[in-house]
Design an enzyme around this catalytic site. Sequence first.
Site, short mmCIF file in Angstrom:
data_model
loop_
_atom_site.label_atom_id
_atom_site.label_comp_id
_atom_site.label_asym_id
_atom_site.label_seq_id
_atom_site.Cartn_x
_atom_site.Cartn_y
_atom_site.Cartn_z
N LEU A 44 0.81 -1.21 0.00
CA LEU A 44 0.00 0.00 0.00
C LEU A 44 0.85 1.27 0.00
O LEU A 44 0.37 2.35 0.32
CB LEU A 44 -0.96 0.00 1.20
CG LEU A 44 -2.01 -1.11 1.16
CD1 LEU A 44 -2.92 -1.04 2.38
CD2 LEU A 44 -2.86 -1.05 -0.11
N ALA A 104 7.09 4.34 0.08
CA ALA A 104 7.13 5.62 -0.64
C ALA A 104 6.66 6.75 0.27
O ALA A 104 7.23 7.84 0.27
CB ALA A 104 6.27 5.55 -1.89
N ASP A 161 5.47 5.06 -7.40
CA ASP A 161 5.05 5.10 -5.99
C ASP A 161 5.34 6.45 -5.34
O ASP A 161 4.50 7.02 -4.65
CB ASP A 161 5.76 4.00 -5.18
CG ASP A 161 5.24 2.61 -5.52
OD1 ASP A 161 4.66 2.45 -6.61
OD2 ASP A 161 5.42 1.70 -4.71
C1 MEV Z 1 5.40 -1.61 -5.81
O1 MEV Z 1 4.54 -0.78 -5.06
C2 MEV Z 1 5.15 -1.43 -7.28
C3 MEV Z 1 6.15 -2.11 -8.20
O2 MEV Z 1 5.73 -1.85 -9.54
C4 MEV Z 1 7.54 -1.58 -7.97
C5 MEV Z 1 7.76 -0.16 -8.48
O3 MEV Z 1 6.96 0.36 -9.27
O4 MEV Z 1 8.81 0.41 -8.11
C6 MEV Z 1 6.16 -3.62 -8.00
#
Ligand code: MEV
Length: 306
Positions: free
Chosen positions: A95, A99, A141
């Site tokens: 979730l 980030a 993110d």
């Molecule tokens: C993780 O929240 C999302 C992914 O696509 C990784 C990223 O975009 O850095 C798996």
Amino acid sequence: MITCSAPGKVYLFGEHAVVYGEPAIACAINRRISTSIELVSSGKTRVDAMGKRLNCNSEEFKYACCAVQTVKRLFETDFGAEITIRSQLPSRQGLGSSAAVTVSTIKALAECLGIELENEAVAKIGHQVETAVQGRASPADTFVSSTGGVVFIEQTTTSHLSPLNIPIIIGATGIERSTSDVIASVARMKQKYPSLVTDILSSMGDVTRLGKQKLADEDFVGLGELMNINQGLLESIGVSDDALSRLVYAARTAGALGAKITGAGRGGCVLALAQDGNVKKVSQAIVMQDAQVLNAAFSNLGLQTE
Ligand code: MEV
């Protein structure tokens, strides 16, 4: 003391594919992380996250600590800091807690140091932090956590889409996982089956582009169908698992318009779209699978100083 807060997020489309330059649509949610920072003369940095206190070299707070190191390096400065993190997001569950911690730490540090940073600039520094911690990361993110709203991201191009007027349901398996490990497993599969996996990632990109149109048309039935197709593609690269797939099918059987994992997968959460009348039924179906339903809604609010 300066406090900044930033939202978590869900992916409607495109997680993993976005790491390889395909587009994604991610949306900020109304669950947030707040980071309070006070610079200290001792020169040492310590983090208190939800009552747990650790030194900054600890593995557990690697995003906050890497954010501190990155700010020191980029702005050629040195300091010690007391960092306090309070979260409404479960961590390591897809979730966007990493980030949100990253960008709220960067923004709060910048404010403490008297450095003016726009939210989009914070997102770019946050992307460097995520790349350093995870080995590989897309800008998605940190961008959505910094700017809020519904965001379309394709490589370095970003745009905000209109807000979504439909309830979302987040089902949490409670299983924690490491984003870097899941990203690395996709990279290994791509190395083993290069053309196959490249085609799957590019199909995810096509699904996202179609999804952008469905969003613009407010065609929620079409949006749900595309989420289901996206889930099939995510299954094929091995990022779903038994617990997540059970939640996805339970939500769909209870009438969700669409359901898929959100974030890196292999643990973490699923996202279901429900019409107003069946939110309760879909939520109950998820709870029946021994998962938790997290109350959340889309939010336009990005990173802000409290
Ligand atoms: C993780 O929240 C999302 C992914 O696509 C990784 C990223 O975009 O850095 C798996």
